[in-house]
Design an enzyme around this catalytic site. Structure first.
Site, PDB file in Angstrom:
ATOM      1  N   SER A 189       0.839  -1.186   0.000  1.00 37.94           N
ATOM      2  CA  SER A 189       0.000   0.000   0.000  1.00 37.94           C
ATOM      3  C   SER A 189       0.887   1.254   0.000  1.00 37.94           C
ATOM      4  CB  SER A 189      -0.963  -0.052   1.194  1.00 37.94           C
ATOM      5  OG  SER A 189      -2.014   0.876   1.049  1.00 37.94           O
ATOM      6  N   ASP A 194      -8.670  -4.170  -6.363  1.00 34.78           N
ATOM      7  CA  ASP A 194      -8.002  -3.405  -5.306  1.00 34.78           C
ATOM      8  C   ASP A 194      -8.039  -1.933  -5.703  1.00 34.78           C
ATOM      9  OD1 ASP A 194      -6.264  -2.097  -3.568  1.00 34.78           O
ATOM     10  OD2 ASP A 194      -4.774  -3.688  -3.578  1.00 34.78           O
ATOM     11  N   HIS A 215      -7.924  -5.422  -1.375  1.00 38.35           N
ATOM     12  CA  HIS A 215      -6.676  -4.834  -0.862  1.00 38.35           C
ATOM     13  C   HIS A 215      -6.085  -5.664   0.277  1.00 38.35           C
ATOM     14  CE1 HIS A 215      -3.793  -1.601  -0.605  1.00 38.35           C
ATOM     15  NE2 HIS A 215      -4.075  -1.330   0.644  1.00 38.35           N
TER      16      HIS A 215
END
Length: 210
Positions: free
Chosen positions: A108, A177, A190
């Site tokens: 991320s 995602d 995600h």
């Protein structure tokens, strides 16, 4: 979590020894940047990734370094701080443990940290903070997950955006995602990198290059 000083550990020699200290360096050092708002450390996905790599490299020793950065929603400052810390660690490891194979990883926002030190051009607001040329040969592999820079202006997969590191990189983006896939979003995607096999695939990619 270990620092470069720990990876290249100094152990006191016995009394009367002609050498003051001896160095022990790991075979592989995994430098991982956690995701947004995760507590300090390598994060949940980083932990799973490191464990998977360890299971695939046989008798090779593996050390880890958690990138020390805020991982907060002040994204520009946070990512820059992470890039600065990661660069310092890579440089120290390359200088003190020249035979250690360095692996860069991020999830991320942490994937963005890896991007800024390895991309070849500006992405959105982010300008490159390139790894120095003398340290580049020590970076064996890169693995990023849920990389938000894929969807920014000038973005795309790190494999394609990095002329230096693209061939050493696996950039994993699960379908749906929202942080890396511009298509219809899936709120669970995600967080699905362990279950969907992409984490294990990335670990195998890395193990084959260290």
């Amino acid at each position: 979590m270990t620092s470069a000083a720990t990876i290249c550990a100094i152990s006191a020699a016995g009394a009367g020894s002609p050498t003051a200290a001896a160095q022990t360096c790991s075979d592989v050092d995994i430098v991982f940047a956690r995701g947004t708002t995760e507590p300090p450390g390598v994060g949940w996905l980083g932990t799973a990734f490191i464990n998977s790599v360890r299971s695939k490299v046989g008798s090779k020793s593996v050390s880890t370094y958690a990138v020390n950065y805020p991982a907060n929603w002040d994204l520009y400052s946070s990512v820059r701080a992470g890039g600065t810390d990661a660069l310092a660690h890579v440089h120290a490891t390359a200088a003190n443990c020249p035979n250690t194979r360095i692996v860069l990883g991020g999830y991320s926002q942490g994937a963005g940290v890896v991007d800024v030190i390895t991309i070849g051009q500006r992405v959105g607001l982010f300008t490159p903070m390139p790894i120095p040329a003398e340290d580049e040969p020590h970076v064996a592999a890169i693995a990023v997950f849920g990389n938000p820079m894929r969807t920014m202006n000038g973005g795309g997969s790190l494999v394609d955006k990095s002329p230096v590191y693209g061939g050493r990189t696996i950039d994993q983006c699960a379908t749906g995602d929202q942080y890396c896939d511009p298509g219809p979003s899936d709120n669970t995607a995600h967080y699905a990198y362990v279950q969907n096999g992409m984490l294990d695939q990335a670990a195998a990619f890395v193990a084959g290059r260290v």
